[in-house]
Design an enzyme around this catalytic site. Sequence first.
Site, PDB file in Angstrom:
ATOM      1  N   CYS A 565       0.831  -1.200   0.000  1.00 40.29           N
ATOM      2  CA  CYS A 565       0.000   0.000   0.000  1.00 40.29           C
ATOM      3  C   CYS A 565       0.869   1.255   0.000  1.00 40.29           C
ATOM      4  O   CYS A 565       2.030   1.229   0.420  1.00 40.29           O
ATOM      5  CB  CYS A 565      -0.910  -0.030   1.233  1.00 40.29           C
ATOM      6  SG  CYS A 565      -2.118   1.309   1.306  1.00 40.29           S
ATOM      7  N   ASP A 567       0.416   3.642   1.942  1.00 35.75           N
ATOM      8  CA  ASP A 567       0.362   4.174   3.302  1.00 35.75           C
ATOM      9  C   ASP A 567       1.769   4.512   3.799  1.00 35.75           C
ATOM     10  O   ASP A 567       2.686   3.698   3.726  1.00 35.75           O
ATOM     11  CB  ASP A 567      -0.295   3.145   4.225  1.00 35.75           C
ATOM     12  CG  ASP A 567      -0.702   3.756   5.552  1.00 35.75           C
ATOM     13  OD1 ASP A 567      -1.904   3.813   5.822  1.00 35.75           O
ATOM     14  OD2 ASP A 567       0.194   4.187   6.321  1.00 35.75           O
ATOM     15  N   ARG A 569       2.937   4.682   6.651  1.00 38.29           N
ATOM     16  CA  ARG A 569       3.406   3.922   7.818  1.00 38.29           C
ATOM     17  C   ARG A 569       4.015   2.582   7.436  1.00 38.29           C
ATOM     18  O   ARG A 569       4.617   1.915   8.281  1.00 38.29           O
ATOM     19  CB  ARG A 569       2.239   3.717   8.785  1.00 38.29           C
ATOM     20  CG  ARG A 569       1.647   5.008   9.311  1.00 38.29           C
ATOM     21  CD  ARG A 569       0.292   4.782   9.953  1.00 38.29           C
ATOM     22  NE  ARG A 569      -0.714   4.352   8.981  1.00 38.29           N
ATOM     23  CZ  ARG A 569      -1.987   4.131   9.278  1.00 38.29           C
ATOM     24  NH1 ARG A 569      -2.409   4.301  10.520  1.00 38.29           N
ATOM     25  NH2 ARG A 569      -2.836   3.742   8.358  1.00 38.29           N
ATOM     26  N   HIS A 626      -1.836  -4.222   5.467  1.00 38.90           N
ATOM     27  CA  HIS A 626      -1.549  -3.732   6.821  1.00 38.90           C
ATOM     28  C   HIS A 626      -2.846  -3.397   7.543  1.00 38.90           C
ATOM     29  O   HIS A 626      -3.898  -3.212   6.912  1.00 38.90           O
ATOM     30  CB  HIS A 626      -0.646  -2.495   6.766  1.00 38.90           C
ATOM     31  CG  HIS A 626      -1.286  -1.307   6.092  1.00 38.90           C
ATOM     32  ND1 HIS A 626      -1.905  -0.309   6.795  1.00 38.90           N
ATOM     33  CD2 HIS A 626      -1.394  -0.982   4.786  1.00 38.90           C
ATOM     34  CE1 HIS A 626      -2.382   0.594   5.951  1.00 38.90           C
ATOM     35  NE2 HIS A 626      -2.080   0.205   4.721  1.00 38.90           N
ATOM     36  N   CYS A 629      -6.043   0.089   7.401  1.00 40.14           N
ATOM     37  CA  CYS A 629      -5.854   0.596   6.041  1.00 40.14           C
ATOM     38  C   CYS A 629      -7.014   1.531   5.677  1.00 40.14           C
ATOM     39  O   CYS A 629      -8.185   1.126   5.727  1.00 40.14           O
ATOM     40  CB  CYS A 629      -5.773  -0.566   5.056  1.00 40.14           C
ATOM     41  SG  CYS A 629      -5.569  -0.037   3.338  1.00 40.14           S
TER      42      CYS A 629
END
Length: 758
Positions: A565, A567, A569, A626, A629
């Site tokens: 992803c 993302d 993080r 993860h 999400c």
Amino acid sequence: MTVESQSAVKRFLAPGRDVPASFVVFLVAMPLSLGVAVASGAPVEAGLIAAIVGGVVAGLLGGSPLQVSGPTASLTVIMFSLIETYGWRATCAITMCAGILQIVLGASRVARTALAVSPAVVHGMLAGVGVVLALSQLHIVLGGSPQDSALDNLVDLPRQVLAQHSLATGLGVLTIVVLLVWERTPWRRVPAPLVAVAAATAVAWFGGFDVPRVDLPSSLLVHWGPPSLPDGALPDVVGAVVAVALVAGVESLLCSVAIDRMRPVGVARSDLDRELAGQGAGNFVSGLLGGLPVAGVIVRSTTNVRAGALTRGSTVLHGIWVLVLAMSCGAVLEQIPLAALAALVVTLGLRLIDRSHLRGLRPHRESLIYWVTLGGVVVLGVGEGVLLGMGLVACLALRRLTRVSVRTEQRDGRWHVVVEGSLTFLVVPRLAAVLAGIPAGAPVDLDLDVDFMDNAAFDAIHTWRVSHERLGGRVDIDEIHESWYESAMTGESSPPPRKTAGSSRWWAPWANRGRRRPEALEQASPREILLAGVREYHGSTARLVRPIMAELSMAQTPDHLFITCVDSRVVPNLITASGPGDLFITRNVGNLVPRNGARVSDDSVMASVEYATSVLNIKTITVCGHSMCGAMAGVLGGGTEIEHLPQLSNWLKHANHSLDRFLHEPDPEDARTPLDRLCQVNVMQQLDNLLTYPWLKHRVETGELELVGMYLDLETAQVHILDPEQGRFLTVPDSVEPSEERAPRKGGAPHGTTAFPA
């Protein structure tokens, strides 16, 4: 209605989502409130009053918009004892005082300090309360009366089981059976407590059974009287007030934190100080009106979120529904058998013993705290059990703080001593014994990898060093991180930061490395911070990676294609401990792989897959999802929150098969919330999507290519790997068996290479 007033209404109530959600929560709250009241030894209407006040007052004033408050099973044992000791009206006064104490604590902004209580203690307390509750109410189900203590109830249980049982026992057993079976049926969206109590009530009514039933007064306040001062020693009364305030407060705050993890996109985080004050207001009003104490209840709150609630309007409405039913349908409620409510509380008590909490404590070696607290609550009482658990937490924390590793070895005629941990006066005897064992005159390398050193430890090391060097030896001290020894030698008040070739926290976000950045950057723009990071890389890291990058500049030979992803993080190289040239990474919103022939066409992902397999000869493709999400949260919410983002809405149509799989497959054991479950299911579905391409499926079937599913739990920073046979994610083992080890690949992996052994 003006635009401003319409916006205010939407912030308080989303009718299309909150009204049906409030009704679902109301159906759950009604039987549970009655059951908690009966188990507490309080008037039946006290449970309904608490449910109403918890919904309306705590719902309006609290800081957690989706949390639902009401009478809670965790306070049942405490309330039963208080009612037996002081009487009902004095107990109402204690509830009011506990509410005032919670308001003061909330106004003092100390709510977060309650979270310092170890979760092991909290869950152990709840489990202990569940055991006590189940043992006492089981006697009522079996047609008897509970004893004075949990141990007496346990000892007397065999006799109660073998005794003659009435029709009421059959109704209690029927209630438990329905509760256990209903949640496995296709109609489980209808709350199981409601179905179970309704079934027992219907059987009792149609069968004409003469069994004890709910005795509800004609009005909720018909038995109301002003709360009276408790007749007892002041320290005991103060202790009772503090116990009610703290247990209800801590449970509410922990519930708020749990609900924050489940909240839909767009819902604000909880204000814990406001929540504590709101709970205090609810307890004050509930005690004044003759109700039980209220607290945030995880069962009702999770039901509220899963039913689709978006604002606090759902919580308030559920309290209003309870009020309406209590005022208009008293005759129906009076048909409910007490044995059915007791059976409901037995099941509720057993569910307080949540094994998932125990599984979460094992990796941190805190299971002992859980069991000691549980045993203390059962044998000694709630207050004593909690104090026992907190005492054990303090002892274990002290032990961990004083845990030091001291290793010695001889190499090339020199002694090497490595000390790791926190050096305090408690470990001086052990350290001194190790240092005294080094022969006089021997050259010594002393490596100090410590996060703290007090004066006693410094004095012991320095005294030994002076003595050893006086006898002809040489001691070289190297401090790996912070220079505690050097600081003490020079008289500085704090150890200076160690000057190394790069920050020891290179992996941390910029915000967490603020003390290492120039003060001028504290108010810098994002662009300036980015450039400062580049300068830090040039000054500390570039020279270290230059030989590697020079070699890779001619060609890349990555081992894995890593689909994950976007993302921020999720850092693939961090969670796989990989470096430049190891991973060929493609990222997109939701780590999605469009299916072959998808109506929403997109070739970007498969272009990466095609290049990786056909040109780079990659043998492993990993799809890594993860927790928490945002893409999956949007999918789970039906796309309503992202309707104003047309490109994103169009892209997330590729996740429709993941949503369909989520709705029709059973819950995996390792998914804590519906969102986490969808995030895991999405990884499985993307692996299946890859197999919709015939040329890629052929490579997998012939062993030329391996597909791997991974899942990163952001909260624990733990990576899990998909076991295809079990269909669930397992923790990656700490070590690899020798037979599983693989030699690194140069220019292509051999067939059968396992990227991440499970």
